[in-house]
Design an enzyme around this catalytic site. Structure first.
Site, PDB file in Angstrom:
ATOM      1  N   HIS A 216       0.810  -1.216   0.000  1.00 23.79           N
ATOM      2  CA  HIS A 216       0.000   0.000   0.000  1.00 23.79           C
ATOM      3  C   HIS A 216       0.844   1.268   0.000  1.00 23.79           C
ATOM      4  O   HIS A 216       0.290   2.365  -0.026  1.00 23.79           O
ATOM      5  CB  HIS A 216      -0.915   0.017   1.227  1.00 23.79           C
ATOM      6  CG  HIS A 216      -0.154   0.185   2.509  1.00 23.79           C
ATOM      7  ND1 HIS A 216       0.488  -0.843   3.121  1.00 23.79           N
ATOM      8  CD2 HIS A 216       0.092   1.280   3.259  1.00 23.79           C
ATOM      9  CE1 HIS A 216       1.087  -0.410   4.208  1.00 23.79           C
ATOM     10  NE2 HIS A 216       0.869   0.887   4.319  1.00 23.79           N
TER      11      HIS A 216
HETATM   12  C1  UD1 Z   1      -1.756   5.217   6.358  1.00 26.74           C
HETATM   13  C2  UD1 Z   1      -0.388   5.601   6.935  1.00 26.74           C
HETATM   14  C3  UD1 Z   1       0.597   4.466   6.691  1.00 26.74           C
HETATM   15  C4  UD1 Z   1       0.061   3.139   7.186  1.00 26.74           C
HETATM   16  C5  UD1 Z   1      -1.280   2.884   6.528  1.00 26.74           C
HETATM   17  C6  UD1 Z   1      -1.865   1.564   6.987  1.00 26.74           C
HETATM   18  C7  UD1 Z   1       0.125   8.002   6.871  1.00 26.74           C
HETATM   19  C8  UD1 Z   1       0.997   9.017   6.243  1.00 26.74           C
HETATM   20  N1  UD1 Z   1       0.153   6.782   6.308  1.00 26.74           N
HETATM   21  O1  UD1 Z   1      -1.607   5.121   4.950  1.00 26.74           O
HETATM   22  O2  UD1 Z   1       1.793   4.749   7.379  1.00 26.74           O
HETATM   23  O3  UD1 Z   1       0.970   2.115   6.878  1.00 26.74           O
HETATM   24  O4  UD1 Z   1      -2.159   3.971   6.898  1.00 26.74           O
HETATM   25  O5  UD1 Z   1      -3.065   1.269   6.349  1.00 26.74           O
HETATM   26  O6  UD1 Z   1      -0.527   8.301   7.834  1.00 26.74           O
HETATM   27  N2  UD1 Z   1      -9.166   4.831   2.675  1.00 26.74           N
HETATM   28  C9  UD1 Z   1     -10.362   4.177   2.697  1.00 26.74           C
HETATM   29  N3  UD1 Z   1     -10.876   3.842   3.918  1.00 26.74           N
HETATM   30  C10 UD1 Z   1     -10.263   4.138   5.091  1.00 26.74           C
HETATM   31  C11 UD1 Z   1      -9.038   4.844   5.039  1.00 26.74           C
HETATM   32  C12 UD1 Z   1      -8.504   5.166   3.828  1.00 26.74           C
HETATM   33  O7  UD1 Z   1     -10.953   3.869   1.687  1.00 26.74           O
HETATM   34  O8  UD1 Z   1     -10.785   3.800   6.155  1.00 26.74           O
HETATM   35  C13 UD1 Z   1      -8.575   5.176   1.367  1.00 26.74           C
HETATM   36  C14 UD1 Z   1      -8.899   6.582   0.957  1.00 26.74           C
HETATM   37  O9  UD1 Z   1      -9.064   6.616  -0.422  1.00 26.74           O
HETATM   38  C15 UD1 Z   1      -7.632   7.334   1.326  1.00 26.74           C
HETATM   39  C16 UD1 Z   1      -6.567   6.278   1.085  1.00 26.74           C
HETATM   40  O10 UD1 Z   1      -7.183   5.033   1.444  1.00 26.74           O
HETATM   41  O11 UD1 Z   1      -7.440   8.479   0.594  1.00 26.74           O
HETATM   42  C17 UD1 Z   1      -5.338   6.469   1.889  1.00 26.74           C
HETATM   43  O12 UD1 Z   1      -5.647   6.595   3.293  1.00 26.74           O
HETATM   44  P1  UD1 Z   1      -4.662   7.409   4.277  1.00 26.74           P
HETATM   45  O13 UD1 Z   1      -5.109   7.291   5.677  1.00 26.74           O
HETATM   46  O14 UD1 Z   1      -4.437   8.772   3.732  1.00 26.74           O
HETATM   47  O15 UD1 Z   1      -3.259   6.683   4.107  1.00 26.74           O
HETATM   48  P2  UD1 Z   1      -2.874   5.145   3.991  1.00 26.74           P
HETATM   49  O16 UD1 Z   1      -2.373   4.895   2.618  1.00 26.74           O
HETATM   50  O17 UD1 Z   1      -3.935   4.248   4.524  1.00 26.74           O
END
Ligand code: UD1
Length: 383
Positions: A216
């Site tokens: 991811h």
């Molecule tokens: C975040 C952390 C990363 C961790 C990862 C675990 C940061 C900078 N990164 O990355 O260190 O390893 O979590 O999963 O904080 N989304 C959903 N549902 C959710 C959450 C996110 O669909 O419940 C999707 C959304 O499109 C969002 C994308 O995932 O924009 C990324 O989510 P985000 O929390 O920004 O970062 P992660 O890539 O999950």
């Protein structure tokens, strides 16, 4: 002083935070029930699969406060957590906040508290990949700079902090709270084939006869050429060893956006949604090997003695390579295949348990933190 009741806010935001905070809350309950521990969820992760089932499976109490920030750019997400956390600090006046790991919620809450002179406690401090292209690296460096008490998972982190000018008196090597959670739960983890069945996959796969794949990291999945290359390699390995691949929402979105679905629609590649903790731990423990770009999984595979091939150029957790089962290969197809073949032919690295990854890190943290807080409290004249 005798009757003073400390109030501490524990912060969680994203999936890898939940298993780190669970043993800390539990240790407070057992060793210091008089402390008023509040749990705050920023809402960075909000999907059922990314949040609720972790709370349930890890026995974490419902959050006292949910900031419900949701997704956004890094700036938006970090700013939104800060804006919504500030009034909470003003209202609750905690004696300290505890942040874990390196996600956006970690730095956002640390920054708010530090500017209000509320002590910041950072668990899993001092890890460095020395790669500023990782957003987490920036979060780590900044959080450590403004933390008052820093708890380490491995000794190498002390050297990193010392190089950044952080006084050694602030630093304590406590061990790994995420491994506390792993040791406690691995016996009850869900059997991998039950997880497959749960999601309608009825193929017969034997234990220790599949690879588990997770990825991811933006550097791997947001770049079309890199993602395509990784999916092609995974597809190739699946001809020799079936692949089980729980797909993070970010990765799922990018695969569709780049039109790469055909690379994962294959009878040997078994796709799952993001999993709960008990399912993922079961899949890890029973796998022949794991291929991942996660930070936490590098540590969990070392603790479980399962070979791990890390699809990154570096790691902030060097003990997993020096003593554990981890091999850093990056994203070069030939190197990944060579590491894969090595595990197939020779079984991969055996490894040993790192120091203080013994299931008691959270207890050591609570036992260290309370006298430290008391001394700080006394020094401030609030006796
Ligand atoms: C975040 C952390 C990363 C961790 C990862 C675990 C940061 C900078 N990164 O990355 O260190 O390893 O979590 O999963 O904080 N989304 C959903 N549902 C959710 C959450 C996110 O669909 O419940 C999707 C959304 O499109 C969002 C994308 O995932 O924009 C990324 O989510 P985000 O929390 O920004 O970062 P992660 O890539 O999950």
């Amino acid at each position: 002083m005798d009757n003073y009741q400390f109030k501490i806010i524990c912060i969680v935001g994203a999936r890898p935070n939940f298993m780190k905070i669970a043993p800390v809350i539990d240790a407070f309950k057992r060793l210091a029930p008089e402390v008023n521990v509040l749990l705050l969820h920023t809402g960075q992760h909000y999907d059922e699969n990314m949040k609720t089932q972790f709370f349930q499976q890890l026995g974490i109490p419902e959050p006292d406060i949910d900031l419900e920030v949701g997704s956004g750019s890094h700036a938006q997400q970090t700013a939104e957590v800060m804006k919504r956390f500030e009034p909470v600090v003003d209202r609750e006046h905690p004696d300290a906040i505890i942040v874990v790991g390196d996600v956006n919620s970690t730095i956002a809450c640390a920054l708010v508290a530090a500017k209000k002179m509320i002590p910041v406690v950072h668990i899993e401090a001092g890890l460095r990949s020395y790669d500023r292209q990782m957003p987490e690296e920036i979060n780590r460096v900044l959080t450590d700079q403004i933390s008052d008490r820093l708890y380490l998972t491995e000794r190498s982190a002390a050297e990193n902090l010392s190089l950044e000018g952080i006084p050694a008196e602030r630093v304590f090597f406590a061990g790994n709270v995420m491994i506390d959670t792993l040791k406690k739960n691995v016996k009850n983890a869900q059997y991998f084939s039950d997880t497959l069945k749960q999601f309608g996959i009825n193929t017969v796969i034997e234990e220790k006869n599949y690879s588990l794949v997770t990825m991811h990291r933006p550097s791997n999945v947001d770049d079309q050429a890199i993602l395509k290359n990784l999916l092609q390699v995974i597809l190739q390995t699946s001809k020799t060893l079936p692949v089980i691949f729980p797909v993070h929402p970010r990765t799922r979105g990018k695969i569709s956006e780049f039109g790469l679905d055909h690379l994962i629609e294959n009878k040997n590649v078994h796709l799952l949604p993001p999993l709960g903790y008990m399912q993922l731990v079961g899949l890890m423990a029973q796998a022949k090997m794991v291929m991942t770009d996660s930070g936490g999984i590098q540590e969990e595979t070392t603790a479980l003695g399962v070979p791990c091939i890390t699809l990154r150029e570096n790691t902030e957790r060097p003990i997993t390579v020096e003593q554990g089962t981890n091999t850093i290969v990056g994203v070069d197809a030939q190197l990944i295949l060579a590491a894969f073949n090595d595990v197939m032919e020779h079984g991969g690295k055996v490894g040993q348990q790192p120091e203080l990854w013994d299931g008691h890190a959270a207890e050591r943290i609570v036992e260290d933190l309370l006298p430290w807080l008391s001394a700080k409290h006394a020094a401030s004249g609030n006796i």
